[in-house]
Motif scaffolding. Structure first.
Motif, mmCIF file in Angstrom:
data_model
loop_
_atom_site.group_PDB
_atom_site.id
_atom_site.type_symbol
_atom_site.label_atom_id
_atom_site.label_comp_id
_atom_site.label_asym_id
_atom_site.label_seq_id
_atom_site.Cartn_x
_atom_site.Cartn_y
_atom_site.Cartn_z
ATOM 1 N N GLY A 137 -31.824 3.474 -0.894
ATOM 2 C CA GLY A 137 -32.962 3.217 -0.016
ATOM 3 C C GLY A 137 -32.603 2.905 1.419
ATOM 4 N N THR A 138 -31.303 2.899 1.763
ATOM 5 C CA THR A 138 -30.940 2.674 3.161
ATOM 6 C C THR A 138 -30.960 3.998 3.907
ATOM 7 N N VAL A 139 -31.174 3.906 5.190
ATOM 8 C CA VAL A 139 -31.214 5.086 6.037
ATOM 9 C C VAL A 139 -29.776 5.583 6.209
ATOM 10 N N GLY A 140 -29.545 6.856 6.000
ATOM 11 C CA GLY A 140 -28.207 7.426 6.100
ATOM 12 C C GLY A 140 -27.747 7.578 7.535
ATOM 13 N N TYR A 141 -26.496 7.916 7.670
ATOM 14 C CA TYR A 141 -25.921 8.174 8.982
ATOM 15 C C TYR A 141 -26.094 9.645 9.335
ATOM 16 N N PRO A 142 -26.225 9.953 10.619
ATOM 17 C CA PRO A 142 -26.245 11.367 10.996
ATOM 18 C C PRO A 142 -24.857 11.959 10.752
ATOM 19 N N LEU A 143 -24.778 13.265 10.726
ATOM 20 C CA LEU A 143 -23.531 13.966 10.531
ATOM 21 C C LEU A 143 -22.493 13.448 11.538
ATOM 22 N N HIS A 144 -21.328 13.080 11.020
ATOM 23 C CA HIS A 144 -20.270 12.544 11.883
ATOM 24 C C HIS A 144 -18.920 12.783 11.240
#
Length: 146
Positions: A137-144
């Motif tokens: 349920g946490t917001v993911g990280y953008p592609l990195h």
């Protein structure tokens, strides 16, 4: 592009890039893994740790996750992450080896050190250590790229 990259399905690992750990053959496995790493950008060393060791690390993660430091908003070592519903939860403990003798021991484990030494051709040095909790349920990280 690596020579195996075209032939490997996403999520699959080419068997030629995998090695089963046998402590008596550590030098040979390390040398072969180093060549595969140089050719492909990765190598998989299976059976490096026992099921008992992995279970101990899980218990240690549970211990750290339930520590007072995780719930202390003033803690310098804990970062918070946004949740999909707009809340905030502890996501990362950084650093960790100074509060976890078990993970400090893992960071110095000769099985890791020996392989990394052969992969890099130099003495490994720990630059950063952290424990990241992947909370549903946490917001993911953008592609990195790390």
């Amino acid at each position: 592009m690596s020579k195996h990259q075209d032939s490997v399905e996403p999520g699959a690992v080419d068997a030629a890039c995998c090695f089963d750990w046998v402590s008596e053959q550590a030098d040979r496995i390390g040398a072969e893994a180093a060549q595969v790493f140089a050719d492909n950008g990765f190598a998989v060393v299976r059976k490096l740790f026992t099921e008992q060791e992995v279970a101990a690390w899980r218990r240690e993660c549970d211990r750290l996750w339930s520590s007072d430091e995780i719930t202390d908003p003033a803690s310098f070592r804990v970062d918070l992450r946004s949740t999909e519903d707009g809340g905030r939860v502890a996501e990362r403990m950084d650093p960790v080896i100074d509060v976890s003798p078990l993970f400090a021991e893992l960071a110095r484990d000769s099985r890791i050190q020996d392989i990394v030494r052969q992969l890099l051709g130099d003495e490994p040095v720990l630059f950063k250590d952290k424990l990241i909790f992947k909370i549903p349920g946490t917001v993911g990280y953008p592609l990195h790229q790390d």
